[in-house]
Design a protein around this motif. Sequence first.
Motif: not given
Length: 388
Positions: A312-338
């Motif tokens: 989903n995030v790669v679809t919305f940010g398809k022009a930046a696949p590396n960074l967007v995919s990595t940010l999604n994992i970061g978001a996953f872990n922000i949720g983990n911490a929360l």
Amino acid sequence: MPLSLLILALSAFAIGTTEFVIMGLLPDVAADLGVSIPGAGWLVTGYALGVAIGAPFMALATARLPRKAALVVLMGIFIIGNLLCAIASDYNVLMFARVVTALCHGAFFGIGSVVAAGLVAPNKRASAVALMFTGLTLANVLGVPLGTALGQEAGWRSTFWAVTVIGVVALIGLIRFLPAKRDEEKLDMRSELVALKGAGLWLSLSMTALFSASVFTLFTYVAPLLGEVTGVSPRGVTWTLVLIGLGLTLGNIIGGKLADKSLANTLMGVFITMAVVSTVLSWTSVALIPSEITLFLWATACFAAVPALQVNVVTFGKAAPNLVSTLNIGAFNIGNALGAWVGGSVIDHGLGLTSVPLAAGALAVLALLVTLITFRQGGNADLAPATH
């Protein structure tokens, strides 16, 4: 099935084991280091924040490297971090070691997801990502229960020694079997950063964070919930973790296939199911069989969302696949911490362990609301099932 996908799955297995096994070892670590259960829970939060902070940093630090070289470097950091966990002398050193380990996590899954998707035909991308993340789910089927059992028998440090060895095997596999693409496009950081402006992308990242918060509000404290409320023995907790792992694996497989048809419908269905099942667990947790059934259904629902969220995030940010995919994992872990913080706060405020699943259900409802806003805001036709 490309062998390189299996190597990525093995790497995901190693990373997933070191992230999730702390949940099963939480009582042992707390007792050994002389801290409370919520205090030990901060080791989950510390790791998650390390991922969230380290993900974009490591993505930028490895931006100029070929993807294979980047994955090799990140796996090396993972090995060093786990070695530090195994020899940690006290709580503070262990926390530092967990953060070091976490630095590689987000960038590895982000870059690895792009690599996995590029190894197959476009209409199989979600399934390829799901296969890589099968390593993550197998970490819960095998890694977490076996790591928990090993830690209970031989001390929690032995688990991190074992994970270090698995990391070395994964590193050798990456070097030997992962193809190095000579025609790989060069990363343009300016265009990647520009691609981060879309509202749909940030809503999608928020969706991932809330999903993860719901999961880890419950998952972080599942061992004390089973022990103190359900009355499960330490050995029984290990077998329950096996059951949860089976549910996660099943959910990941189902989620990959559903996401190839419709991202939006998959995500909405998952969040509704998570909210309902989490709420039900607050009542069924007092009895063994009902709680086991509920936890299996909960786990299946949870990981059905993982491949969909990544694609989903790669679809919305398809022009930046590396960074967007990595940010999604970061978001996953922000949720983990929360989630770890929310669950710990529920316990600290005297609401009881049975209130933890209710808090998880509430966060799943918030994730559902963000999902509805995301796809309506983006005008995405994916709200209806796709036809192939």
